[in-house]
Design an enzyme around this catalytic site. Sequence first.
Site, PDB file in Angstrom:
ATOM      1  N   TYR A  11       3.007 -13.833 -14.478  1.00 13.95           N
ATOM      2  CA  TYR A  11       3.741 -13.062 -15.489  1.00 13.95           C
ATOM      3  C   TYR A  11       3.088 -11.697 -15.635  1.00 13.95           C
ATOM      4  O   TYR A  11       1.857 -11.605 -15.761  1.00 13.95           O
ATOM      5  CB  TYR A  11       3.748 -13.789 -16.837  1.00 13.95           C
ATOM      6  CG  TYR A  11       4.524 -13.038 -17.905  1.00 13.95           C
ATOM      7  CD1 TYR A  11       5.905 -12.867 -17.792  1.00 13.95           C
ATOM      8  CD2 TYR A  11       3.882 -12.494 -19.023  1.00 13.95           C
ATOM      9  CE1 TYR A  11       6.623 -12.173 -18.757  1.00 13.95           C
ATOM     10  CE2 TYR A  11       4.598 -11.802 -19.992  1.00 13.95           C
ATOM     11  CZ  TYR A  11       5.963 -11.648 -19.860  1.00 13.95           C
ATOM     12  OH  TYR A  11       6.683 -10.963 -20.820  1.00 13.95           O
ATOM     13  N   ASP A  39      -3.996  -8.044 -12.309  1.00  8.39           N
ATOM     14  CA  ASP A  39      -3.487  -7.998 -13.677  1.00  8.39           C
ATOM     15  C   ASP A  39      -4.454  -8.772 -14.572  1.00  8.39           C
ATOM     16  O   ASP A  39      -4.427  -9.992 -14.642  1.00  8.39           O
ATOM     17  CB  ASP A  39      -2.079  -8.597 -13.731  1.00  8.39           C
ATOM     18  CG  ASP A  39      -1.456  -8.452 -15.118  1.00  8.39           C
ATOM     19  OD1 ASP A  39      -2.208  -8.105 -16.066  1.00  8.39           O
ATOM     20  OD2 ASP A  39      -0.252  -8.700 -15.260  1.00  8.39           O
ATOM     21  N   LYS A  52      -4.155  -6.487 -24.306  1.00  9.05           N
ATOM     22  CA  LYS A  52      -4.708  -7.471 -25.253  1.00  9.05           C
ATOM     23  C   LYS A  52      -6.056  -7.043 -25.857  1.00  9.05           C
ATOM     24  O   LYS A  52      -6.091  -6.209 -26.747  1.00  9.05           O
ATOM     25  CB  LYS A  52      -4.796  -8.837 -24.578  1.00  9.05           C
ATOM     26  CG  LYS A  52      -3.449  -9.232 -23.905  1.00  9.05           C
ATOM     27  CD  LYS A  52      -2.903 -10.535 -24.319  1.00  9.05           C
ATOM     28  CE  LYS A  52      -1.630 -10.873 -23.570  1.00  9.05           C
ATOM     29  NZ  LYS A  52      -0.672 -11.656 -24.244  1.00  9.05           N
TER      30      LYS A  52
END
Length: 445
Positions: free
Chosen positions: A143, A235, A264
């Site tokens: 994702y 990522d 994040k």
Amino acid sequence: MNRETSRELYDRSLDVLVGGVNSTVRAAPQPYPTFVQSGDGGHVIDADGNRYIDWVMGLGPLLLGHDLPQPVTAAIQRRASDGPLFGTPTEIEVEHAEFVARHVPSVELLRFVNSGTEATVSAVRLARGYTGRNKIVVMQGGYHGAQESTLVEGDADHRGPSSAGIPPAFAQHTIPVPFNDADAVTEVFETHGDDIAAVLVEPILANKGIVEPVAGYHETLRDLTHDHGALLIWDEVITGFRVGGLGCAQSEFDITPDVTTFGKIIGGGFPVGAIGGRTDVMEEFTPTGDVFQAGTFSGHPVTMAAGLETLQYAAENDVYEHVNRLGGRLREGLAAVVAEHAPAYTVVGRDSMFKVVFTRDGDAQSGACTGGCRQDPDCERHAACPKTGADVGDAAVQRWNRVFRPQLLDAGVLLSQNQFESQFVSYGHTEADVDETIEAYRNAL
Ligand code: PLP
């Protein structure tokens, strides 16, 4: 447990917010999501006053838990009172970038953005601009946010958009391959090598139940990209400054990507993303290069202050020791519960990430999971552990979502919204939180 206020708020929200939420996964819990009022250390209190041990932790950003330490709170308040933003550079952006570049060896230059999605969008555009090629290789079950280049399903031969609203032609430029399958990705490079701009990969699949790489897989991706003149983009939106501490997952796995995406934790709980990498690649972004990139809110001073102070606090205190120790205690305790009550299930995660995947293939004969799958070929149940996103998709997902999660909620333990999303330990959690959670798993399983 009385959840009447959450029910009423969801009813109200359905009139004004699409599906009652602002991010799709939040609507997953049935019959309605829990509306949270406030946080307290490793806990949240919902709109009805119920207290839960919170393993969602904002879906990853809250390394320090819900009570930010005084220096972090003070820095956020100071920045906000100086004026929220200016549309000009500020010193705090430079300081934050210096911190990241100092601790993550593959990163020489950075560009801050406002979300993980924005980071991966920009990284893909950068790779295409730098190489002059079109194709991106991604992992099935990986994702990278809600973006056109990666919302693709299928395989190398038959692929298409995984969302309405994306032209099928876009998907032709994205090639999904199974994670951990060196032969599959090698074949893709043999066929399309001259037109592959980048491989975009999470160090561990963190949005599909947590799947660890098998030995040598990341080395294969590094070698293939290097040999074919493509970029390797890691990522690290989830793993950055969580797995491997301040060096991120790339220090733990000893891989040097060309480009890394962050999000994040680096925003300390505020909206953030970043792209970092080698100077010659990063300078392809405007204004030095030709790949356009911009954002009104990028490098927002309040976000930069929250993120930098969070990371500095982690560097100067026992944050990683604490969260990783509790993560280990959780995984060990859950492995014991699983061995006793559900030997088919697999405990996954590392450092401060954990999940129990309701795998169907393991059984008592092959031995129960010992906690924290590392794809060890000598492990008795190696064959039963998830190797790909599809393996996690084949788990007893509905049992996790519809039976198990609600049971834990009733026991005062808030888990992530579905079987696939990782769960996170924070500095605010205690050994008592861990032990209570293990007991709740024991009762439910
Ligand atoms: N990349 C990974 C690995 C993620 O886990 C996420 C979100 O969970 C994203 C990108 C997208 O980040 P954001 O939700 O901040 O846009």
